[in-house]
Scaffold this active site. Sequence first.
Site, short mmCIF file in Angstrom:
data_model
loop_
_atom_site.label_atom_id
_atom_site.label_comp_id
_atom_site.label_asym_id
_atom_site.label_seq_id
_atom_site.Cartn_x
_atom_site.Cartn_y
_atom_site.Cartn_z
N HIS A 38 0.82 -1.21 0.00
CA HIS A 38 0.00 0.00 0.00
C HIS A 38 0.86 1.27 0.00
CE1 HIS A 38 -2.79 2.81 2.40
NE2 HIS A 38 -3.36 2.66 1.22
N HIS A 80 -0.66 10.93 -2.04
CA HIS A 80 -1.96 10.54 -1.48
C HIS A 80 -2.85 11.74 -1.17
CE1 HIS A 80 -4.85 9.50 1.70
NE2 HIS A 80 -4.96 8.37 1.02
O1 G3P Z 1 -6.00 0.83 -2.16
C1 G3P Z 1 -6.84 1.10 -1.10
C2 G3P Z 1 -6.49 2.32 -0.33
O2 G3P Z 1 -5.36 2.92 -0.87
C3 G3P Z 1 -7.59 3.28 -0.27
O3 G3P Z 1 -7.40 4.23 0.71
O4 G3P Z 1 -6.85 6.49 1.51
O5 G3P Z 1 -5.07 4.78 1.39
O6 G3P Z 1 -5.98 5.76 -0.70
P1 G3P Z 1 -6.27 5.36 0.72
CA CA Z 2 -4.77 4.63 -2.31
#
Ligand code: G3P
Ligand code: CA
Length: 289
Positions: A38, A80
Amino acid sequence: MHARAVAATTTALLGTAALLVPATDARAGAERPTVIAHRGASAYAPENTLAAVDTAAELGIDWVENDVQRTKDGELVVLHDDNLRRTTDAEEVFPGRAPWKVKDFTAAEIARLDAGSWFGPEYADARVPTLKQYVDRVETHHQKLLLEIKNPELYPGIESETLKVLANEGWLDGPHLADRLIVQSFRADTVRTVHELKPAVKTGLLGTPAVADLDRYAVFADQINTSYASISLGYVAAVHAVEGPHGRPLEVFAWTVNDVNTARLVAGYGVDGIITNTPDVVRDALPAE
Ligand code: G3P
Ligand code: CA
């Protein structure tokens, strides 16, 4: 009938009782979930930087997730938040530019920023990568990409621009389309647009839509990618019971799972992928293939 559709039908028939099946039994015969780093291996390197991609590769992780947004002058960059404050030194470098929104800075300005020191001094050289730089690094490592189009409501046309960069960098050829690329978003209209512009691209809708709504999302989304805390064995089975735009059951990737017990729990639900900041921990928690 596909095995997952059979499982879903069984689950529907069993109802609540199926939710009580131990995780190990529930996954009997199922495939091991894919592990996705992630924002890169973001527990160990600054998120969404090339260092986080490199760290995932060093850990032997094939899949990385990222977040794509757009600068004032139209460059796609990997970050992000919709602003630069948390993960760069924008406040110091550009005082008086509050609220430091990505869309208010040029690519050249963003390229000056330190995107690593917030995480650790050894990452002071890390920069906010352009999407081009990012996919090229993923390619160098022979990895695979779960690309999130973030905040698309701020960036009209970002869907086609993202596909253009991917095409230019060779990411829309047969091998990449077959097994190395998924484009996802929290915005259903963005997922639909990506599907309509390039139907061969595998897509994911982020969120936990009601089971009753799955059919209409399945017209353009191959996956429902959801917070692990919002799902159950029954929900995953219900998603699997729906056929996606490419004639295969919808998949589920669950986020963000960073510990052994939760990884085993959601694997027991039958998810197809686990998105994690600690990909080594999750990989090692799952049974060997
Ligand atoms: O891929 C799932 C996740 O990335 C969604 O949440 O806020 O980390 O982009 P966020
Ligand atoms: Ca994400």
